[in-house]
Design a protein around this motif. Structure first.
Motif, PDB file in Angstrom:
ATOM      1  N   CYS A  62      73.473  21.822   6.128  1.00  0.00           N
ATOM      2  CA  CYS A  62      74.827  21.608   5.684  1.00  0.00           C
ATOM      3  C   CYS A  62      75.229  23.225   5.264  1.00  0.00           C
ATOM      4  O   CYS A  62      76.374  23.454   5.488  1.00  0.00           O
ATOM      5  CB  CYS A  62      74.636  21.051   4.198  1.00  0.00           C
ATOM      6  N   THR A  63      74.205  24.047   5.159  1.00  0.00           N
ATOM      7  CA  THR A  63      74.641  25.524   4.775  1.00  0.00           C
ATOM      8  C   THR A  63      75.168  26.054   6.096  1.00  0.00           C
ATOM      9  O   THR A  63      75.948  27.460   5.816  1.00  0.00           O
ATOM     10  CB  THR A  63      73.499  26.368   4.233  1.00  0.00           C
ATOM     11  N   LEU A  64      74.829  25.659   7.283  1.00  0.00           N
ATOM     12  CA  LEU A  64      75.425  26.292   8.621  1.00  0.00           C
ATOM     13  C   LEU A  64      77.180  26.337   8.451  1.00  0.00           C
ATOM     14  O   LEU A  64      77.961  27.192   8.787  1.00  0.00           O
ATOM     15  CB  LEU A  64      75.665  25.415   9.792  1.00  0.00           C
ATOM     16  N   CYS A  65      77.741  25.232   7.619  1.00  0.00           N
ATOM     17  CA  CYS A  65      79.294  25.230   7.401  1.00  0.00           C
ATOM     18  C   CYS A  65      79.662  25.419   5.908  1.00  0.00           C
ATOM     19  O   CYS A  65      80.479  26.096   5.627  1.00  0.00           O
ATOM     20  CB  CYS A  65      79.778  23.788   7.928  1.00  0.00           C
ATOM     21  N   HIS A  66      78.944  24.748   5.031  1.00  0.00           N
ATOM     22  CA  HIS A  66      79.076  24.843   3.811  1.00  0.00           C
ATOM     23  C   HIS A  66      78.468  26.152   3.044  1.00  0.00           C
ATOM     24  O   HIS A  66      77.238  26.154   2.408  1.00  0.00           O
ATOM     25  CB  HIS A  66      78.440  23.645   2.661  1.00  0.00           C
ATOM     26  N   ASN A  67      79.181  27.379   3.052  1.00  0.00           N
ATOM     27  CA  ASN A  67      78.817  28.675   2.716  1.00  0.00           C
ATOM     28  C   ASN A  67      80.116  29.225   2.141  1.00  0.00           C
ATOM     29  O   ASN A  67      81.024  28.653   2.249  1.00  0.00           O
ATOM     30  CB  ASN A  67      77.974  29.106   3.616  1.00  0.00           C
ATOM     31  N   ASN A  68      79.910  30.745   1.935  1.00  0.00           N
ATOM     32  CA  ASN A  68      80.982  31.325   1.368  1.00  0.00           C
ATOM     33  C   ASN A  68      81.895  31.959   2.460  1.00  0.00           C
ATOM     34  O   ASN A  68      82.657  32.967   2.250  1.00  0.00           O
ATOM     35  CB  ASN A  68      80.583  32.426   0.366  1.00  0.00           C
ATOM     36  N   MET A  69      81.787  31.363   3.737  1.00  0.00           N
ATOM     37  CA  MET A  69      82.673  31.835   4.639  1.00  0.00           C
ATOM     38  C   MET A  69      83.935  31.322   5.051  1.00  0.00           C
ATOM     39  O   MET A  69      84.643  31.415   5.914  1.00  0.00           O
ATOM     40  CB  MET A  69      81.711  31.921   6.174  1.00  0.00           C
ATOM     41  N   GLY A  70      84.025  30.128   4.190  1.00  0.00           N
ATOM     42  CA  GLY A  70      85.592  29.685   4.352  1.00  0.00           C
ATOM     43  C   GLY A  70      85.685  28.472   5.325  1.00  0.00           C
ATOM     44  O   GLY A  70      86.763  28.064   5.699  1.00  0.00           O
ATOM     45  N   ARG A  71      84.491  28.187   6.103  1.00  0.00           N
ATOM     46  CA  ARG A  71      84.696  27.236   6.936  1.00  0.00           C
ATOM     47  C   ARG A  71      84.706  25.568   6.488  1.00  0.00           C
ATOM     48  O   ARG A  71      85.015  24.820   7.145  1.00  0.00           O
ATOM     49  CB  ARG A  71      83.634  27.180   7.972  1.00  0.00           C
ATOM     50  N   ALA A  72      84.200  25.616   5.415  1.00  0.00           N
ATOM     51  CA  ALA A  72      84.107  24.458   4.576  1.00  0.00           C
ATOM     52  C   ALA A  72      84.089  24.585   2.928  1.00  0.00           C
ATOM     53  O   ALA A  72      83.660  25.737   2.729  1.00  0.00           O
ATOM     54  CB  ALA A  72      82.787  23.413   5.047  1.00  0.00           C
ATOM     55  N   PRO A  73      84.405  23.672   2.117  1.00  0.00           N
ATOM     56  CA  PRO A  73      84.056  23.880   0.622  1.00  0.00           C
ATOM     57  C   PRO A  73      82.930  24.363   0.366  1.00  0.00           C
ATOM     58  O   PRO A  73      81.817  23.813   0.940  1.00  0.00           O
ATOM     59  CB  PRO A  73      84.180  22.444   0.111  1.00  0.00           C
ATOM     60  N   ASP A  74      82.569  25.278  -0.256  1.00  0.00           N
ATOM     61  CA  ASP A  74      81.510  26.204  -0.801  1.00  0.00           C
ATOM     62  C   ASP A  74      80.640  25.202  -1.679  1.00  0.00           C
ATOM     63  O   ASP A  74      80.923  25.425  -2.989  1.00  0.00           O
ATOM     64  CB  ASP A  74      81.676  27.536  -1.102  1.00  0.00           C
ATOM     65  N   ILE A  75      79.904  24.316  -1.327  1.00  0.00           N
ATOM     66  CA  ILE A  75      79.197  23.415  -2.255  1.00  0.00           C
ATOM     67  C   ILE A  75      78.391  23.886  -3.339  1.00  0.00           C
ATOM     68  O   ILE A  75      78.222  23.639  -4.485  1.00  0.00           O
ATOM     69  CB  ILE A  75      78.618  22.161  -1.405  1.00  0.00           C
ATOM     70  N   LEU A  76      77.624  24.968  -2.913  1.00  0.00           N
ATOM     71  CA  LEU A  76      76.895  25.677  -3.337  1.00  0.00           C
ATOM     72  C   LEU A  76      77.522  26.329  -4.891  1.00  0.00           C
ATOM     73  O   LEU A  76      76.833  26.405  -5.858  1.00  0.00           O
ATOM     74  CB  LEU A  76      75.878  26.756  -2.766  1.00  0.00           C
ATOM     75  N   ALA A  77      78.542  26.816  -4.490  1.00  0.00           N
ATOM     76  CA  ALA A  77      79.527  27.603  -5.599  1.00  0.00           C
ATOM     77  C   ALA A  77      80.374  26.493  -6.481  1.00  0.00           C
ATOM     78  O   ALA A  77      80.650  26.902  -7.665  1.00  0.00           O
ATOM     79  CB  ALA A  77      80.407  28.549  -4.926  1.00  0.00           C
ATOM     80  N   LEU A  78      80.455  25.435  -5.732  1.00  0.00           N
ATOM     81  CA  LEU A  78      81.385  24.491  -6.468  1.00  0.00           C
ATOM     82  C   LEU A  78      80.691  23.607  -7.425  1.00  0.00           C
ATOM     83  O   LEU A  78      79.813  23.306  -6.970  1.00  0.00           O
ATOM     84  CB  LEU A  78      82.306  23.562  -5.594  1.00  0.00           C
ATOM     85  N   ASN A  79      81.200  23.410  -8.468  1.00  0.00           N
ATOM     86  CA  ASN A  79      80.507  22.000  -9.432  1.00  0.00           C
ATOM     87  C   ASN A  79      80.928  20.781  -8.776  1.00  0.00           C
ATOM     88  O   ASN A  79      82.123  20.367  -8.687  1.00  0.00           O
ATOM     89  CB  ASN A  79      81.169  22.322 -10.753  1.00  0.00           C
ATOM     90  N   MET A  80      80.169  20.060  -7.897  1.00  0.00           N
ATOM     91  CA  MET A  80      80.490  18.940  -7.235  1.00  0.00           C
ATOM     92  C   MET A  80      80.804  17.812  -7.964  1.00  0.00           C
ATOM     93  O   MET A  80      81.412  17.065  -7.389  1.00  0.00           O
ATOM     94  CB  MET A  80      79.469  18.817  -6.029  1.00  0.00           C
ATOM     95  N   VAL A  81      80.599  17.702  -9.393  1.00  0.00           N
ATOM     96  CA  VAL A  81      80.749  16.519 -10.188  1.00  0.00           C
ATOM     97  C   VAL A  81      82.333  16.764 -10.678  1.00  0.00           C
ATOM     98  O   VAL A  81      83.232  15.819 -10.241  1.00  0.00           O
ATOM     99  CB  VAL A  81      79.948  16.538 -11.285  1.00  0.00           C
TER     100      VAL A  81
END
Ligand code: HEC
Ligand code: HEC
Length: 274
Positions: A62-81
């Motif tokens: 998941c972190t290949l895309c979900h990170n802070n480089m803007g390629r996908a929503p930054d799930i680790l930074a967002l409150n996913m609820v």
């Protein structure tokens, strides 16, 4: 060393030597992976969430895309609820999820049902998601693993975990009754094919048996690029950006890969593109 052998006596000394050799070997071959086998009925909420986090960073890629480089929503930074609640209220939302757990599951199993604005496949006007379906190859998470990842996404900001913990009755099949996960760095890949899977290349590129539209087709890359250009595209992807593609390839392969792994991958791409 010889002094120690004398002092400890012959057989104890030998044991010591063997222990030393055993400890030295994995470093020559690449760090040996430690595998953890878990009995699903023994999960606590805490250990289930921890499994989800390991899958998110590891096998799930998941972190290949979900990170802070803007390629996908930054799930680790967002409150996913909170984020999931906003997505379901969006007028563009076409899915059937009524709660956060269902939204997160749907996002993983049917990514194109709802595409977060600005993140769709190029030219699809946000109707097609570039995200791979996580229960299919190459990611292939089991149902239990998907639940663990959902639990992690709910718990990481202190929100309520609604996913039920696995029980023996819920996972009666042998294939799911034990899960093995790798804890430390995986061992050095033995073949180019293994390296392509291990480093997540197959998640974004059509190569080996998998198809992915995120990056250029690697089966034909040797007809476009020289050996040196292929090598550069891997260790310094942003030096040249392939036309028509976003600059989202991870830039840390040079640190993560052993030289031999890089050599094997480059050679494989050169040979298979001929
Ligand atoms: C190849 C890149 C890629 C990989 C790998 C990937 N995703 Fe995604 N994901 C995306 C993109 C791009 C979006 C935004 C477009 C969309 O809505 O589908 C997205 C959307 C999502 C969403 C919805 C986010 C939101 O803000 O509404 C969730 C949840 C999600 N992914 C979870 C995961 C999980 C969990 C994994 C690993 C098991 C994963 N993704 C792997 C690219 C990826
Ligand atoms: C998160 C998605 C992603 C991952 C993971 C990824 N790539 Fe890429 N790659 C891309 C994208 C997008 C491009 C095109 C843009 C660019 O040139 O940077 C690309 C470009 C390339 C190119 C140049 C292709 C051309 O035709 O110019 C090569 C070679 C390549 N990648 C190899 C690899 C290898 C090998 C791996 C694994 C070690 C890998 N990539 C992992 C997304 C990814």
């Amino acid at each position: 060393m010889p002094v120690i052998v004398k002092v400890l006596g012959f057989s104890l000394g030998l044991t010591l030597v063997f222990t030393l050799i055993a400890n030295l070997l994995p470093q020559v071959e690449g760090e040996a992976p430690v595998e953890k086998i878990i009995d699903p009925s023994a999960f606590t909420e805490e250990s289930f969430i921890a499994l989800g986090e390991e899958l998110f960073q590891g096998k799930g890629t998941c972190t290949l895309c979900h990170n802070n480089m803007g390629r996908a929503p930054d799930i680790l930074a967002l409150n996913m609820v909170e984020t999931s609640t906003e997505r379901m209220a969006d007028s563009r939302y076409q899915g059937s999820a009524k709660d956060v757990e269902a939204y997160l599951r749907e996002s993983m199993l049917q990514p194109s049902i709802y595409v977060v604005q600005g993140f769709g496949k190029k030219g699809s006007n946000d109707t097609e998601s570039p995200m791979p379906t996580v229960d299919k190859a190459p990611i292939q998470l089991s149902e239990l693993e998907i639940n663990a990842v959902i639990a992690f996404m709910q718990a990481k900001d202190g929100n309520l975990v609604t996913v039920a913990l696995p029980t023996e009755e819920a996972t009666p099949t042998t294939s799911q009754s034990e899960i093995t996960i790798q804890i430390n760095e995986p061992a050095m890949a033995k073949t180019a094919e293994a390296a392509l899977v291990q480093f997540g290349c197959t998640v974004c590129h059509s190569v080996l048996e998998t198809e992915s539209p995120v990056g250029p087709d690697l089966r034909t890359v040797a007809s476009r690029l020289s050996v040196e250009e292929i090598r550069q595209s891997i260790v310094d992807p942003n030096a040249v950006i392939a036309e028509g593609f976003p600059p989202i390839m991870p830039t840390d392969f040079a640190e993560k890969m052993k030289v031999k792994e890089l050599d094997m991958i480059v050679q494989f791409l050169v040979d298979s593109g001929k």
